[in-house]
Design a protein around this motif. Sequence first.
Motif, PDB file in Angstrom:
ATOM      1  N   ALA A  73      45.771   3.351  78.990  1.00 34.01           N
ATOM      2  CA  ALA A  73      45.304   2.537  77.869  1.00 34.01           C
ATOM      3  C   ALA A  73      43.809   2.260  77.983  1.00 34.01           C
ATOM      4  N   PHE A  74      43.330   1.973  79.173  1.00 32.94           N
ATOM      5  CA  PHE A  74      41.903   1.751  79.372  1.00 32.94           C
ATOM      6  C   PHE A  74      41.120   3.047  79.157  1.00 32.94           C
ATOM      7  N   SER A  75      41.700   4.167  79.575  1.00 30.07           N
ATOM      8  CA  SER A  75      41.038   5.452  79.375  1.00 30.07           C
ATOM      9  C   SER A  75      40.927   5.787  77.885  1.00 30.07           C
ATOM     10  N   ARG A  76      41.982   5.532  77.133  1.00 34.55           N
ATOM     11  CA  ARG A  76      41.942   5.801  75.687  1.00 34.55           C
ATOM     12  C   ARG A  76      40.882   4.938  75.015  1.00 34.55           C
ATOM     13  N   GLU A  77      40.782   3.679  75.429  1.00 29.36           N
ATOM     14  CA  GLU A  77      39.787   2.795  74.833  1.00 29.36           C
ATOM     15  C   GLU A  77      38.374   3.307  75.113  1.00 29.36           C
ATOM     16  N   ALA A  78      38.208   3.939  76.277  1.00 29.99           N
ATOM     17  CA  ALA A  78      36.909   4.496  76.658  1.00 29.99           C
ATOM     18  C   ALA A  78      36.728   5.919  76.149  1.00 29.99           C
ATOM     19  N   ALA A  79      37.625   6.366  75.277  1.00 33.40           N
ATOM     20  CA  ALA A  79      37.554   7.711  74.692  1.00 33.40           C
ATOM     21  C   ALA A  79      37.558   8.798  75.758  1.00 33.40           C
TER      22      ALA A  79
END
Length: 529
Positions: free
Chosen positions: A392-398
């Motif tokens: 989820a954090f990775s997706r937010e950071a694209a």
Amino acid sequence: MLHEIQLRVDPKTAYVPEELCRYCSRQLNVGDEKIGGVQIVRRSIDARQRRVMVNLSVRVWIDEVMPATASLLTPVEYPRLPSDAPSAIVVGAGPAGLFASLRLIEAGVRPILLERGKSVDARGADMARIAREGVVDPDSNYCFGEGGAGAYSDGKLFTRSKKRGSVEKILHILVQHGAKEEILVDAHPHIGTDRLPKVVKAIRETIIACGGEVHFSTKVESLIVESHPENGGKMVRGVVTSEGTTFAGPVILATGHSARDVYSRLAADGIELQPKGIAVGVRLEHPQKLIDRLQYHSPEGRGKYLPPAEYSMLTRVDGRGVYSFCMCPGGVIVPAATAQDELVVNGMSSSSRGGQWANSGMVVEVLPEDLSAYDRFGPLKVMHFQREIERAFSREAAGSFNAPAQRMEDFVEGRESSSLPSTSYAPGIHPARIDKLLPPAVANRLRQGFADFGKKQRGFLTNEAVLIGAETRTSAPVRIPRDAQSLQHVSVDGLYPAGEGAGYAGGIVSAAIDGDRCAEALAATLLKI
């Protein structure tokens, strides 16, 4: 004549040798010229009161010169093993695997140490690529490689696992291999990221010099499991690597807390695993000068003599612990992912702890019973929960390693940060609602925990501090169950789960102790001692 005395002194006296000698002469009622040397045996800082004091245990030589050979070190003798010595496989070259290998040598068993990652020096280039190019090598990173996750950390050696084995033995072995003797003295010892690689290499050299083997870039693909010749149960006879090479012998499995592929393979092969609680949250970064002022109760901070201040925070919110973890004074935050689609952070610091920031994990306890929504994953339920947060954090950071961040007070108040302070985190940070990215139960407890910490220490809850996410690799999400006496797996003989990855340790020293214990148990069974 040698005297041993206990002292309680101001920082200048504790850290300036000439001042300490003069103080000792007064305490022993002798002239300064009578003091032939002072050796500090134990040192701890007491910052509970406004006036910071240092407690010392010292040896003082009177009317004789302190011997040049005076040392606190008691080295371990390692024999050169004969070529026909029995062998055992050690999977993983972190603290558990390295110290298991040393203990096997002591017992007369030749270790064959298999490490999926690269040597401690070669890892450096791969870790630099994460920050510079945003590329993760899944087998060579901050978690995998010689030395394990601990090799590139603060090198903290404090542990409460003192009933499981000898902490002193572990510390003495580290000094024997190049760590400074101060780790035998300080109440909260640490080695530092800049010194740990040399210590790790020296341990490897001892293993090889004594007849052991060390293989890098050697990933264990599967265990060789056969019927036990005596009881008809299961027995591990060796391992097969990803390149098809077979190594025969009993196995110490010391893979570290991030070897998710190993957990998945064990589960698929029907080897019993258990879900284990972890803690998840963020890295919290303050200016080190602010922490110095708070901890040492002084607007001048630590002054000329005291080391960079540490802190420890703990409270309970709705039945779960909220606490600081792996506090790194003068340290930096680093990207600790083991896959491209994860965003994980950790902290480390050098031996001097001389950086301008202080960071620690700030995490919330999560137990298997809290995760009924993940029951479909069986014993890997906590692992899947952990990985979901990282993704989820990775997706937010694209998909980049430019991490989501939020100022501390903004997090507590539930608002986005309009700007962010400077940071030690090399890939960079950007404003994000971390209070929305974390699972609600984690975010809510963390928010209340921060409010509690702010009441206990005025000034700690501040927008000068920033939250960077996510901090998830605090411990293994799985326990590999083992017999309490033999330390073998409960249903598979010849398999010795060890260290953090097996769920029996939490830090360099406790992992080393557990590896030592497992090796001792293996040798006793193999050699029929």
